[in-house]
Design an enzyme around this catalytic site. Structure first.
Site, short mmCIF file in Angstrom:
data_model
loop_
_atom_site.label_atom_id
_atom_site.label_comp_id
_atom_site.label_asym_id
_atom_site.label_seq_id
_atom_site.Cartn_x
_atom_site.Cartn_y
_atom_site.Cartn_z
N LYS A 22 11.80 29.64 -51.05
CA LYS A 22 11.29 28.80 -50.21
C LYS A 22 10.19 27.91 -50.76
CE LYS A 22 8.04 30.58 -47.24
NZ LYS A 22 6.91 29.47 -47.06
N ASN A 23 9.04 28.57 -51.39
CA ASN A 23 8.00 27.77 -51.79
C ASN A 23 8.16 27.05 -53.09
OD1 ASN A 23 6.60 29.22 -49.69
ND2 ASN A 23 5.63 30.57 -51.10
N ARG A 92 2.86 24.22 -41.93
CA ARG A 92 1.64 24.03 -43.02
C ARG A 92 2.10 23.41 -43.96
NH1 ARG A 92 -3.43 24.48 -44.70
NH2 ARG A 92 -3.61 24.59 -46.90
N CYS A 116 1.84 29.29 -40.54
CA CYS A 116 1.48 30.69 -40.46
C CYS A 116 0.09 30.95 -40.09
CB CYS A 116 1.81 31.39 -41.74
SG CYS A 116 3.46 32.12 -41.86
N ARG A 121 -7.21 28.00 -43.73
CA ARG A 121 -6.38 27.21 -44.90
C ARG A 121 -6.68 25.96 -44.54
NH1 ARG A 121 -0.21 29.48 -44.71
NH2 ARG A 121 -0.15 29.30 -46.69
N PRO A 122 -7.98 25.44 -45.23
CA PRO A 122 -8.34 24.17 -45.15
C PRO A 122 -7.67 23.18 -46.21
CG PRO A 122 -10.09 25.31 -46.32
CD PRO A 122 -8.94 26.58 -45.78
N MET A 123 -8.02 22.01 -46.32
CA MET A 123 -7.13 21.18 -47.10
C MET A 123 -8.29 20.35 -48.02
SD MET A 123 -4.03 19.22 -45.31
CE MET A 123 -3.81 18.28 -46.90
N ASP A 124 -9.57 20.66 -48.06
CA ASP A 124 -10.39 20.35 -48.67
C ASP A 124 -10.03 19.90 -50.40
OD1 ASP A 124 -10.77 23.08 -48.93
OD2 ASP A 124 -12.48 22.98 -49.82
N LEU A 125 -9.47 20.86 -50.94
CA LEU A 125 -9.12 20.74 -52.37
C LEU A 125 -8.19 19.47 -52.69
CD1 LEU A 125 -9.05 24.50 -53.37
CD2 LEU A 125 -11.13 22.83 -53.43
N ASP A 304 1.61 37.15 -50.68
CA ASP A 304 2.94 37.11 -49.72
C ASP A 304 3.53 38.49 -49.73
OD1 ASP A 304 2.35 34.63 -49.00
OD2 ASP A 304 3.77 33.80 -50.09
N VAL A 326 -7.17 36.58 -51.24
CA VAL A 326 -6.56 35.16 -51.17
C VAL A 326 -6.82 34.50 -49.81
CG1 VAL A 326 -4.52 33.68 -51.57
CG2 VAL A 326 -4.91 35.57 -53.17
N ARG A 396 11.32 31.84 -41.03
CA ARG A 396 10.92 30.73 -41.79
C ARG A 396 11.04 30.80 -43.19
NH1 ARG A 396 5.23 28.96 -39.19
NH2 ARG A 396 5.62 27.63 -40.97
C1 UD1 Z 1 1.07 28.90 -50.92
C2 UD1 Z 1 2.32 29.20 -50.35
C3 UD1 Z 1 2.04 30.72 -49.55
C4 UD1 Z 1 1.25 31.73 -50.38
C5 UD1 Z 1 -0.10 31.06 -50.71
C6 UD1 Z 1 -0.95 31.60 -52.09
C7 UD1 Z 1 3.81 27.30 -50.19
C8 UD1 Z 1 4.55 26.44 -49.09
N1 UD1 Z 1 3.15 28.60 -49.59
O1 UD1 Z 1 0.23 28.42 -49.65
O2 UD1 Z 1 3.19 31.39 -49.22
O3 UD1 Z 1 0.83 32.69 -49.43
O4 UD1 Z 1 0.37 29.67 -51.59
O5 UD1 Z 1 -0.03 32.25 -53.01
O6 UD1 Z 1 3.88 27.45 -51.29
N2 UD1 Z 1 -7.79 26.73 -49.91
C9 UD1 Z 1 -9.02 26.11 -49.77
N3 UD1 Z 1 -8.82 24.54 -49.66
C10 UD1 Z 1 -7.78 24.07 -50.03
C11 UD1 Z 1 -6.58 24.54 -50.14
C12 UD1 Z 1 -6.44 26.14 -50.13
O7 UD1 Z 1 -10.03 26.62 -49.47
O8 UD1 Z 1 -7.95 22.69 -49.82
C13 UD1 Z 1 -7.89 28.34 -49.81
C14 UD1 Z 1 -7.01 28.69 -48.61
O9 UD1 Z 1 -7.40 28.83 -47.35
C15 UD1 Z 1 -6.34 30.06 -49.20
C16 UD1 Z 1 -6.61 29.80 -50.83
O10 UD1 Z 1 -7.16 28.49 -50.99
O11 UD1 Z 1 -7.69 31.02 -48.83
C17 UD1 Z 1 -5.14 29.77 -51.35
O12 UD1 Z 1 -4.31 28.99 -50.59
P1 UD1 Z 1 -3.18 27.99 -51.39
O13 UD1 Z 1 -3.07 28.39 -52.71
O14 UD1 Z 1 -3.56 26.50 -51.26
O15 UD1 Z 1 -2.00 28.27 -50.44
P2 UD1 Z 1 -0.86 27.44 -49.67
O16 UD1 Z 1 -0.62 26.30 -50.74
O17 UD1 Z 1 -1.25 26.83 -48.42
#
Ligand code: UD1
Length: 417
Positions: A22-23, A92, A116, A121-125, A304, A326, A396
């Site tokens: 999936k991922n 997401r 989920c 799970r912000p998007m700042d990065l 996961d 995480v 999902r």
């Molecule tokens: C992806 C996977 C998910 C898995 C996760 C961690 C997909 C579709 N989903 O989710 O199944 O559980 O990786 O292996 O591939 N974070 C920030 N700012 C950001 C982005 C992330 O602070 O801009 C934080 C998140 O809140 C979290 C951590 O970084 O605590 C890891 O998140 P991230 O690796 O981005 O997970 P996803 O890509 O959402």
């Protein structure tokens, strides 16, 4: 709402084939936007999240045709660069359209994502990286708009190795002017798969799988065919199913190297493990022992797999300490496992699991995808009947889960009101 009714206490024995990841499928399907052409993606799992990505592509103007396990994605007709709130709320990972839309059209607009329920799970990065590449980002009324005449290569250091940010930035950089370097990049196998797909299209990326990914911008891409890697989390879940039921399963069509952290913990817990080229057999000759584990970015123990593995630890002899590093708020399965008789104490990001001799069937609710998988596993091992509600979460990310387990001796029925 469908629910699963599980008659527990039956050993799982046999062979289970793993579906496509999936991922990996989600970012690869999103990446098709970059190529105004036709891509054939093979081994695409039939999952609700994949359907959402399909709906998203169609909404943007693409044509997507499923042909068995393959999808043919024609993005020549894509004209829109806006992802509606409804699609973002459903998943997401819809946010993975941001990089490709910005890369192809110089603009993208989307609501903040849902998906989920496992923390903020912000998007700042993602956004900081795009800004470093010259994008203007505006955030208003829950919507993000990103614009750039043409993105420019940049040297980006991620504060933490976010999977989604690494993927979005890689995709945005493919058609950018100059070279982008992503440091402290996530190293997950799904990122390597995305690199391989993008390079098939004509991108110039190297380093995926290490913490430094370099993307040399190119001026155009061409059509390609690509097969998605096997799902390591699905494979890991099946291995735990063998362990928790005292069974013997061979999981085929997987990449054992991607499962090393999970295999190490299964061995530590007392399981016998045999590794082949593209299969893993796990069988349970002994009583399971407690093990400690800490979730980490790849190649550490995957977040996961935390919930599925915790289901196993509830029945292991001794006390296990599980630490989630995480995501915050990824312990929603704990109260449900407790309803089945598990002894788990939560202290912040740590769960202390004292093994109990048995679990008993109960009516429990899945709160997210992996929490749901954990409850199915617990139900397989528990005495009597377990009913898992909110199965849509499990759908999902697991293709044909009950069919696969029933073929190995489980008794799971799906009931729809
Ligand atoms: C992806 C996977 C998910 C898995 C996760 C961690 C997909 C579709 N989903 O989710 O199944 O559980 O990786 O292996 O591939 N974070 C920030 N700012 C950001 C982005 C992330 O602070 O801009 C934080 C998140 O809140 C979290 C951590 O970084 O605590 C890891 O998140 P991230 O690796 O981005 O997970 P996803 O890509 O959402």
């Amino acid at each position: 709402m469908p629910r699963l009714v599980i008659e527990g206490g039956r050993c799982l024995r046999g062979t289970i084939g793993v579906s496509g990841a999936k991922n990996a499928a989600l970012p690869i399907l999103a990446a098709c936007i970059l190529n105004a052409g036709v891509c054939r993606i093979e081994r695409v799992p039939r999952l609700r999240d994949v359907e959402v990505m399909q709906d998203l592509l169609v909404h943007l103007g693409a044509s997507v045709v499923r042909d068995g396990q393959s999808m043919v994605v024609d993005t020549r007709g894509v004209e829109s660069w806006e992802v509606p709130e409804e699609l973002m709320r459903r998943m997401r990972a819809s946010n993975l359209a941001l990089g490709p839309l910005l890369g192809r059209f110089g603009r993208a607009r989307m609501a903040y994502p849902g998906g989920c329920n496992i923390g903020a799970r912000p998007m700042d990065l993602h956004l900081k990286g795009l800004q470093a590449m010259g994008a203007r980002i505006t955030e208003r009324a829950g919507y993000i708009t990103a614009e750039a005449h043409r993105l420019t290569g940049a040297d980006i250091h991620l504060d933490l190795p976010s999977v989604g940010a690494t993927e979005n930035l890689m995709m945005a950089a493919v058609l950018a002017w100059g070279t982008t370097v992503i440091r402290n990049a996530a190293r997950e196998p799904e990122i390597v798969d995305l690199q391989n797909f993008l390079n098939r299209l004509g991108a110039r990326i190297r380093g995926a799988g290490t913490s430094v990914v370099k993307i040399e911008g190119v001026s155009g891409l061409s059509d390609a065919t690509h097969a998605v890697i096997p799902d390591r989390i699905e494979a890991g879940t099946h291995l735990v199913a063998a362990a928790i039921t005292g069974g013997d399963l061979t999981v085929t069509g997987c990449i054992p190297e991607h499962l090393e952290a999970v295999l190490a913990k299964l061995r530590e817990a007392g399981m016998e493990v045999a590794v082949y080229d593209d299969a893993v057999r796990v069988w349970a000759p002994r009583k399971l022992r407690a093990v400690d584990l800490k979730t980490m970015p790849y190649p550490g123990f995957p977040t996961d797999m935390q919930a599925p593995f915790m289901a196993l630890l509830t029945l292991a002899e001794g006390t296990s300490v599980v630490t989630e590093t995480v995501f915050e708020n990824r312990y929603k399965h704990v109260p449900e496992l407790r309803r089945m008789g598990a002894d788990i104490k939560l202290e912040g990001q740590t769960a202390i699991v004292r093994g109990v001799p048995r679990l008993s069937g109960a009516c429990v609710e899945a709160s997210d995808l992996r929490a749901g998988a954990a409850l199915v596993l617990a139900g397989l091992a528990a005495e009597n009947t377990t009913v898992v509600e909110n199965v849509h979460f499990i759908d999902r990310g697991y293709e044909y889960l009950e069919e696969k387990y029933n073929a190995c001796g489980a008794r799971i029925k799906r009931l729809t009101d």
